[in-house]
Design a protein around this motif. Structure first.
Motif, PDB file in Angstrom:
ATOM      1  N   ALA A   1      -5.292  -9.268   2.042  1.00  0.00           N
ATOM      2  CA  ALA A   1      -6.364  -8.165   1.919  1.00  0.00           C
ATOM      3  C   ALA A   1      -6.680  -7.329   2.277  1.00  0.00           C
ATOM      4  CB  ALA A   1      -7.251  -9.459   1.822  1.00  0.00           C
ATOM      5  N   ASP A   2      -6.955  -6.748   3.081  1.00  0.00           N
ATOM      6  CA  ASP A   2      -6.810  -5.588   3.645  1.00  0.00           C
ATOM      7  C   ASP A   2      -6.141  -4.639   3.240  1.00  0.00           C
ATOM      8  OD1 ASP A   2      -8.603  -7.052   5.710  1.00  0.00           O
ATOM      9  OD2 ASP A   2      -7.440  -7.222   7.236  1.00  0.00           O
ATOM     10  N   ALA A   3      -4.551  -4.947   3.217  1.00  0.00           N
ATOM     11  CA  ALA A   3      -3.635  -3.343   2.965  1.00  0.00           C
ATOM     12  C   ALA A   3      -3.858  -3.235   1.708  1.00  0.00           C
ATOM     13  CB  ALA A   3      -3.203  -4.470   3.247  1.00  0.00           C
ATOM     14  N   SER A   4      -4.338  -4.275   0.466  1.00  0.00           N
ATOM     15  CA  SER A   4      -4.953  -4.310  -0.694  1.00  0.00           C
ATOM     16  C   SER A   4      -6.193  -3.352  -1.118  1.00  0.00           C
ATOM     17  CB  SER A   4      -4.881  -5.424  -1.736  1.00  0.00           C
ATOM     18  OG  SER A   4      -3.805  -6.689  -1.669  1.00  0.00           O
ATOM     19  N   ALA A   5      -6.739  -3.636  -0.109  1.00  0.00           N
ATOM     20  CA  ALA A   5      -8.293  -2.911  -0.213  1.00  0.00           C
ATOM     21  C   ALA A   5      -8.012  -1.264   0.331  1.00  0.00           C
ATOM     22  CB  ALA A   5      -9.265  -4.081   0.295  1.00  0.00           C
ATOM     23  N   LEU A   6      -7.207  -1.026   1.561  1.00  0.00           N
ATOM     24  CA  LEU A   6      -6.930   0.019   1.682  1.00  0.00           C
ATOM     25  C   LEU A   6      -6.139   0.650   1.168  1.00  0.00           C
ATOM     26  CD1 LEU A   6      -6.169  -1.444   5.533  1.00  0.00           C
ATOM     27  CD2 LEU A   6      -8.488   0.684   5.161  1.00  0.00           C
ATOM     28  N   VAL A   7      -5.613   0.568  -0.097  1.00  0.00           N
ATOM     29  CA  VAL A   7      -5.190   1.236  -0.965  1.00  0.00           C
ATOM     30  C   VAL A   7      -5.649   1.186  -2.465  1.00  0.00           C
ATOM     31  CG1 VAL A   7      -2.760   0.785  -0.208  1.00  0.00           C
ATOM     32  CG2 VAL A   7      -3.390  -0.301  -1.566  1.00  0.00           C
ATOM     33  N   ASP A   8      -6.684   0.699  -2.682  1.00  0.00           N
ATOM     34  CA  ASP A   8      -7.218   0.954  -3.866  1.00  0.00           C
ATOM     35  C   ASP A   8      -7.891   2.395  -3.944  1.00  0.00           C
ATOM     36  OD1 ASP A   8      -9.131   0.122  -5.780  1.00  0.00           O
ATOM     37  OD2 ASP A   8     -10.801   0.288  -5.113  1.00  0.00           O
ATOM     38  N   GLY A   9      -7.673   2.770  -5.131  1.00  0.00           N
ATOM     39  CA  GLY A   9      -7.093   4.399  -5.639  1.00  0.00           C
ATOM     40  C   GLY A   9      -6.114   5.024  -5.399  1.00  0.00           C
ATOM     41  N   TRP A  10      -4.893   3.898  -4.576  1.00  0.00           N
ATOM     42  CA  TRP A  10      -3.535   4.890  -5.354  1.00  0.00           C
ATOM     43  C   TRP A  10      -2.917   5.335  -5.691  1.00  0.00           C
ATOM     44  CZ3 TRP A  10      -5.290   6.059  -0.200  1.00  0.00           C
ATOM     45  CH2 TRP A  10      -4.534   6.445   0.995  1.00  0.00           C
TER      46      TRP A  10
END
Ligand code: FAD
Length: 386
Positions: A231-240
């Motif tokens: 979940a953390d990694a997915s949130a961090l690449v939001d907008g990529w």
């Protein structure tokens, strides 16, 4: 015949075992993990790592398994290609799953060399070292060795006992998430993109899967620390861009790894004392910004095997190992720290945009040439003794 005991069956320890056996050593590798985990991440194996694998005799099987990367593509966070730098034919790089590299290295060793579930709990140094380890059944064994190799990673017990003055690992100030996934579209190039305090990479693997990493400065992680790794990694690449968004959230959550990055500050002490040598992350753990930690461990293994045969005076041979390895690996470690400062650690959006513009204007060859000094390395000639 001499007995070499290697502590740690990571890439460095296994490669050292393969090389030392080739020089005529009897080898035992002690590994505390009860088994080799099939999950994990990929890594980029570069020309220097491949040359080291050639030197220890497993280059052919590795090259038959991996596919060289065609190019390194630098993208903006939104996906625009800034530059596509073709990989030089004489300095190939490839993505490989760690489990594949482990398998290729263990395939080159007889079954009884690696003892799994063997946790080293004590070591005695000097010219006749000893290792004490605890097996899975709770029994304790002490093994005298003619050569002891500490390949037990950044938190090395061998280093902390026999190099008590050495400083331990320090935080890099960043955390990395990694995973392997079967992406919706095949990837041919390795891809790198940056956002403020963030670097994201995609690397095609030997079997068509994609290895990805997301590396973020700790001050930017914020509340995303609260979720699970996936979940953390997915949130961090939001907008990529789509390739990243497909890869990261699309990964099986149980296969996502999170690592708080640490490294060792280079110190003045030689990496060899008596008949004991440090190798790989135990000697020179570095930030991953040049993708060189494992490649340097492979170089260590090749040089160690080239300089020390069972009939040699081991302390003298290990002094030569230190002479040949410490300056080179220290230079690479320092370059990795600098690469982080000009790459992932750039925190302002304006500075990231400026850098993207500069990369887009840079001649493609310049970017791969910049890595040339790191990856072009002459492997030692291996005396053939077994
Ligand atoms: C996010 C990230 C990305 C990276 N990407 C790359 C890349 O693309 N290319 C690259 O070259 N490098 C990369 N690296 C670095 C690379 O992973 C390491 O440098 C490399 O794996 C070090 O190998 P090693 O064998 O020295 O140590 P390790 O892999 O740490 O192995 C040490 C082994 O020793 C065992 N051990 C420890 N203590 C004991 C004990 N007391 N008794 C018995 N066994 C013990 C451990 O269980 C372990 O198996 C990356 C690192 C990170 C964190």
């Amino acid at each position: 015949m001499g007995l070499a005991v290697v502590v740690g069956a990571g890439i460095g320890g296994l490669a050292a075992a393969v090389g030392l056996r080739r020089r005529g050593w009897d080898v035992v590798v002690l590994e505390r993990a009860p088994q080799f985990a099939p999950v994990g991440a990929g890594l980029t194996l570069m020309a220097n790592g491949l040359a080291a694998l050639d030197a220890i005799g497993v280059g052919a099987s590795v090259r038959a398994t991996v596919r060289p990367l065609e190019a390194m593509t630098f993208r903006s966070r939104g996906g625009r290609v800034l530059v596509r730098a073709a990989m030089p034919a004489d300095a190939p790089s490839c993505g490989v799953h760690r489990a594949t590299l482990h398998r290729l290295l263990t395939d080159a060793l007889p079954d009884d060399v690696v003892r799994l579930g063997a946790e080293v709990t004590g070591v005695v140094g000097g010219s006749s070292p000893e290792v004490t380890y605890c097996s899975a059944d709770g029994s304790t064994t002490t093994l005298p060795a003619n050569l002891l190799v500490g390949a037990d990673g950044v938190r090395s017990l061998v280093r902390s006992v026999l190099w008590p003055e050495a400083r331990g690992p320090v935080a890099v100030g960043s955390t990395a998430w990694r995973g392997v996934t079967r992406g919706p579209t095949p990837l041919r190039d390795a891809e790198v993109s940056w956002g403020p305090g963030t670097e994201v990479g995609l690397v095609p693997l030997e079997d068509g899967r994609v290895y990805w990493y997301v590396s973020v400065t700790d001050d930017r992680i914020g509340s995303s620390r609260q979720g699970g790794a996936h979940a953390d990694a997915s949130a961090l690449v939001d907008g990529w861009y789509a390739g990243v968004v497909d890869a990261v959230p699309g990964t099986d959550p149980v296969a996502v790894l999170r690592t708080e990055l640490v490294h060792l500050r280079p110190g003045p002490a030689p990496w060899a004392r008596g008949a004991v040598a440090l190798l790989g992350d135990a000697a020179h753990a570095m930030p991953p910004y040049l993708g060189q930690g494992a490649n340097q461990a492979l170089e260590d293994a090749a040089v160690l095997a080239a300089v020390v045969a069972p009939d040699d005076d081991v302390p003298t041979a290990l002094a030569e190992y230190d002479r040949r390895r410490r300056p080179r690996a220290t230079r690479v470690a320092r370059a990795a720290v600098r690469a982080g400062r000009t790459g992932q650690m750039v925190r302002s959006a304006a500075a990231v945009a400026l850098r993207d513009r500069a990369i887009a204007l840079a001649p493609a060859g310049m970017l791969t040439r910049a890595m040339g000094g790191v990856v072009r390395w002459h492997a030692p000639v291996m005396p053939e003794t077994r």
